[in-house]
Design a protein around this motif. Structure first.
Motif, PDB file in Angstrom:
ATOM      1  N   ARG A 109       0.815  -1.215   0.000  1.00  7.90           N
ATOM      2  CA  ARG A 109       0.000   0.000   0.000  1.00  7.90           C
ATOM      3  C   ARG A 109       0.849   1.266   0.000  1.00  7.90           C
ATOM      4  O   ARG A 109       1.726   1.452   0.854  1.00  7.90           O
ATOM      5  CB  ARG A 109      -0.913   0.018   1.225  1.00  7.90           C
ATOM      6  N   ILE A 110       0.555   2.105  -0.974  1.00  7.18           N
ATOM      7  CA  ILE A 110       1.171   3.423  -1.103  1.00  7.18           C
ATOM      8  C   ILE A 110       0.184   4.460  -0.565  1.00  7.18           C
ATOM      9  O   ILE A 110      -1.029   4.331  -0.747  1.00  7.18           O
ATOM     10  CB  ILE A 110       1.472   3.723  -2.588  1.00  7.18           C
ATOM     11  N   LEU A 111       0.702   5.494   0.080  1.00  7.52           N
ATOM     12  CA  LEU A 111      -0.168   6.536   0.614  1.00  7.52           C
ATOM     13  C   LEU A 111      -0.409   7.626  -0.423  1.00  7.52           C
ATOM     14  O   LEU A 111       0.542   8.227  -0.944  1.00  7.52           O
ATOM     15  CB  LEU A 111       0.460   7.158   1.854  1.00  7.52           C
ATOM     16  N   VAL A 112      -1.674   7.868  -0.738  1.00 12.31           N
ATOM     17  CA  VAL A 112      -2.036   9.020  -1.556  1.00 12.31           C
ATOM     18  C   VAL A 112      -2.292  10.181  -0.607  1.00 12.31           C
ATOM     19  O   VAL A 112      -3.072  10.057   0.343  1.00 12.31           O
ATOM     20  CB  VAL A 112      -3.280   8.746  -2.418  1.00 12.31           C
ATOM     21  N   ILE A 113      -1.621  11.301  -0.858  1.00  8.01           N
ATOM     22  CA  ILE A 113      -1.697  12.451   0.040  1.00  8.01           C
ATOM     23  C   ILE A 113      -1.964  13.722  -0.776  1.00  8.01           C
ATOM     24  O   ILE A 113      -1.884  13.721  -2.003  1.00  8.01           O
ATOM     25  CB  ILE A 113      -0.390  12.616   0.837  1.00  8.01           C
ATOM     26  N   ALA A 114      -2.257  14.812  -0.085  1.00  6.76           N
ATOM     27  CA  ALA A 114      -2.411  16.100  -0.760  1.00  6.76           C
ATOM     28  C   ALA A 114      -1.043  16.592  -1.234  1.00  6.76           C
ATOM     29  O   ALA A 114      -0.005  16.262  -0.652  1.00  6.76           O
ATOM     30  CB  ALA A 114      -3.034  17.122   0.195  1.00  6.76           C
ATOM     31  N   ASP A 115      -1.056  17.368  -2.303  1.00  9.77           N
ATOM     32  CA  ASP A 115       0.194  17.867  -2.885  1.00  9.77           C
ATOM     33  C   ASP A 115       1.084  18.572  -1.871  1.00  9.77           C
ATOM     34  O   ASP A 115       2.316  18.489  -1.943  1.00  9.77           O
ATOM     35  CB  ASP A 115      -0.116  18.840  -4.037  1.00  9.77           C
ATOM     36  N   ASP A 116       0.462  19.277  -0.934  1.00  9.65           N
ATOM     37  CA  ASP A 116       1.237  20.077   0.021  1.00  9.65           C
ATOM     38  C   ASP A 116       1.419  19.378   1.371  1.00  9.65           C
ATOM     39  O   ASP A 116       1.733  20.025   2.372  1.00  9.65           O
ATOM     40  CB  ASP A 116       0.566  21.436   0.238  1.00  9.65           C
ATOM     41  N   LEU A 139     -17.991   5.898  -7.231  1.00  8.55           N
ATOM     42  CA  LEU A 139     -17.326   5.644  -8.490  1.00  8.55           C
ATOM     43  C   LEU A 139     -15.893   6.181  -8.464  1.00  8.55           C
ATOM     44  O   LEU A 139     -15.663   7.358  -8.226  1.00  8.55           O
ATOM     45  CB  LEU A 139     -18.110   6.295  -9.639  1.00  8.55           C
ATOM     46  N   TRP A 140     -14.945   5.257  -8.726  1.00  8.11           N
ATOM     47  CA  TRP A 140     -13.529   5.591  -8.734  1.00  8.11           C
ATOM     48  C   TRP A 140     -13.062   6.224  -7.431  1.00  8.11           C
ATOM     49  O   TRP A 140     -12.169   7.050  -7.396  1.00  8.11           O
ATOM     50  CB  TRP A 140     -13.173   6.478  -9.938  1.00  8.11           C
ATOM     51  N   PHE A 141     -13.727   5.842  -6.315  1.00  2.00           N
ATOM     52  CA  PHE A 141     -13.276   6.236  -4.979  1.00  2.00           C
ATOM     53  C   PHE A 141     -13.227   7.753  -4.811  1.00  2.00           C
ATOM     54  O   PHE A 141     -12.398   8.280  -4.068  1.00  2.00           O
ATOM     55  CB  PHE A 141     -11.903   5.620  -4.682  1.00  2.00           C
ATOM     56  N   THR A 142     -14.118   8.429  -5.497  1.00  2.00           N
ATOM     57  CA  THR A 142     -14.133   9.891  -5.459  1.00  2.00           C
ATOM     58  C   THR A 142     -14.221  10.421  -4.036  1.00  2.00           C
ATOM     59  O   THR A 142     -13.543  11.392  -3.666  1.00  2.00           O
ATOM     60  CB  THR A 142     -15.307  10.438  -6.296  1.00  2.00           C
ATOM     61  N   SER A 143     -15.054   9.781  -3.208  1.00  2.00           N
ATOM     62  CA  SER A 143     -15.235  10.273  -1.843  1.00  2.00           C
ATOM     63  C   SER A 143     -13.931  10.232  -1.053  1.00  2.00           C
ATOM     64  O   SER A 143     -13.612  11.170  -0.305  1.00  2.00           O
ATOM     65  CB  SER A 143     -16.308   9.454  -1.123  1.00  2.00           C
ATOM     66  N   ARG A 199      -7.283   9.232 -13.193  1.00  2.00           N
ATOM     67  CA  ARG A 199      -8.703   9.595 -13.242  1.00  2.00           C
ATOM     68  C   ARG A 199      -9.018  10.800 -12.366  1.00  2.00           C
ATOM     69  O   ARG A 199     -10.032  11.459 -12.564  1.00  2.00           O
ATOM     70  CB  ARG A 199      -9.553   8.392 -12.831  1.00  2.00           C
ATOM     71  N   HIS A 200      -8.170  11.060 -11.386  1.00  2.00           N
ATOM     72  CA  HIS A 200      -8.377  12.210 -10.498  1.00  2.00           C
ATOM     73  C   HIS A 200      -7.296  13.270 -10.722  1.00  2.00           C
ATOM     74  O   HIS A 200      -6.871  13.947  -9.780  1.00  2.00           O
ATOM     75  CB  HIS A 200      -8.380  11.746  -9.038  1.00  2.00           C
ATOM     76  N   ALA A 201      -6.880  13.411 -11.979  1.00  2.00           N
ATOM     77  CA  ALA A 201      -5.796  14.349 -12.308  1.00  2.00           C
ATOM     78  C   ALA A 201      -6.161  15.803 -12.017  1.00  2.00           C
ATOM     79  O   ALA A 201      -5.278  16.666 -11.918  1.00  2.00           O
ATOM     80  CB  ALA A 201      -5.405  14.191 -13.773  1.00  2.00           C
ATOM     81  N   ASP A 202      -7.461  16.079 -11.871  1.00  2.00           N
ATOM     82  CA  ASP A 202      -7.893  17.445 -11.585  1.00  2.00           C
ATOM     83  C   ASP A 202      -7.737  17.806 -10.109  1.00  2.00           C
ATOM     84  O   ASP A 202      -7.929  18.963  -9.734  1.00  2.00           O
ATOM     85  CB  ASP A 202      -9.360  17.624 -11.991  1.00  2.00           C
TER      86      ASP A 202
END
Length: 296
Positions: free
Chosen positions: A111-118, A163-167, A193-196
């Motif tokens: 598992r890799i952690l997805v985090i906010a850019d900052d 859908l696509w774990f948006t939440s 998919r969440h590039a925005d």
């Protein structure tokens, strides 16, 4: 209920089962309306059916309604579907019949952690496992991974997944949680998919625990379970399973992330899985994997 009514229900159920058998279809559950999710697993199942023609000319039908994993389990038990795929745990293996070949080579437990850019400053390279446990994390509320994290002392909360774990990704973006542990197989596709959204992959850490993704069938469908085991063993032996796996660029990226020597590995226990497979990397342990499948 009157006896005649009971008889009618039984007759209708038998007629439904007979019609399903005659149709030559195997119904596969799905999580999302978007067919790209689970496309690899679908292709593997198609190859399994093609590799076992002696069991009949059978086609795959996707279940018309996407649903979370807990509902997929119920769908199989009710006979509304025949096969599902998901990570396993002891409870799921009691309810259904697992086909014990990790479809993702055990990478579901990386598992890799997805985090906010900052937010990279919250995940410095020197962060210890105990310090990491103080960070707030999110997982799907019916994923076995949520229980793995909690049982290891992590501050994790469950979330209804959309859908696509948006939440989940909105929670990361808005700072409602510090991170979303995502398996290395799926994280690159998610970010595309969440590039925005201003989110990224943490550069320094990797959570690792035994976690296997299997096909599951109903406990009374021994014939289908045997067919899938035979088909998978043949696909391993002739190299077709490896070819299907390598066809997906996300799988190659996953191996790069999983084997990155610069990441700090945080090894967790999976208290909900009473065994560890020595053939999870079936590409490297072909004989063990085939023996395990054919001996069940």
């Amino acid at each position: 209920m009157r006896l005649s009514a009971v008889f009618l229900v039984v007759v209708q159920l038998l007629a439904s089962v007979y019609a399903k058998a005659e149709s030559g279809n195997v119904t596969l559950t799905r999580a999302f309306a978007d067919d790209d999710y689970g496309f690899y697993q679908q292709k593997v199942l198609e190859a399994v059916l093609s590799a076992t023609p002696e069991y009949g000319n059978t086609q795959i039908s996707l279940h018309p309604h996407p649903m979370p994993q807990s509902r997929q389990v119920v769908s199989l038990l009710k006979g509304d579907a025949d096969v599902m795929w998901s990570v396993t745990n002891a409870e799921r293996e009691k309810l259904l019949t697992p086909i014990k070949l990790p479809l993702l080579k055990g990478l579901a437990g990386y598992r890799i952690l997805v985090i906010a850019d900052d937010a990279q400053h919250n995940f410095e390279p020197t962060l210890t496992t105990d310090e990491l446990k103080t960070r707030t994390l999110v997982q799907g509320n019916d994923w076995p991974d949520l229980h793995v994290l909690k049982s290891n002392g992590f501050n994790a909360e469950g979330e209804e997944w959309s859908l696509w774990f948006t939440s989940m990704y909105i929670m990361v973006e808005k700072g409602m949680v510090d991170g979303f542990p995502r398996n290395v197989i799926e994280v690159s596709g998610d970010l595309a998919r969440h590039a925005d959204k201003p989110i990224t992959i943490d550069k320094n850490h990797l959570l690792v625990y035994p976690n296997y993704e299997y096909f599951f069938v109903r406990p009374d469908d021994d014939a289908l379970a045997k067919r899938i085991r035979v088909g998978l063993s043949r696909l391993i032996e002739n190299g077709k399973l490896e070819a299907i796996f390598n066809h997906f660029q996300t799988h190659k990226l996953a191996l790069t992330l999983a084997d990155d020597p610069h990441r700090t590995r945080h090894t967790l226990q999976n208290h909900f899985l009473p065994y560890v497979l020595d053939y999870a990397r079936w590409d490297l342990e072909k004989e063990k994997a085939i023996k395990a499948l054919t001996s069940e």
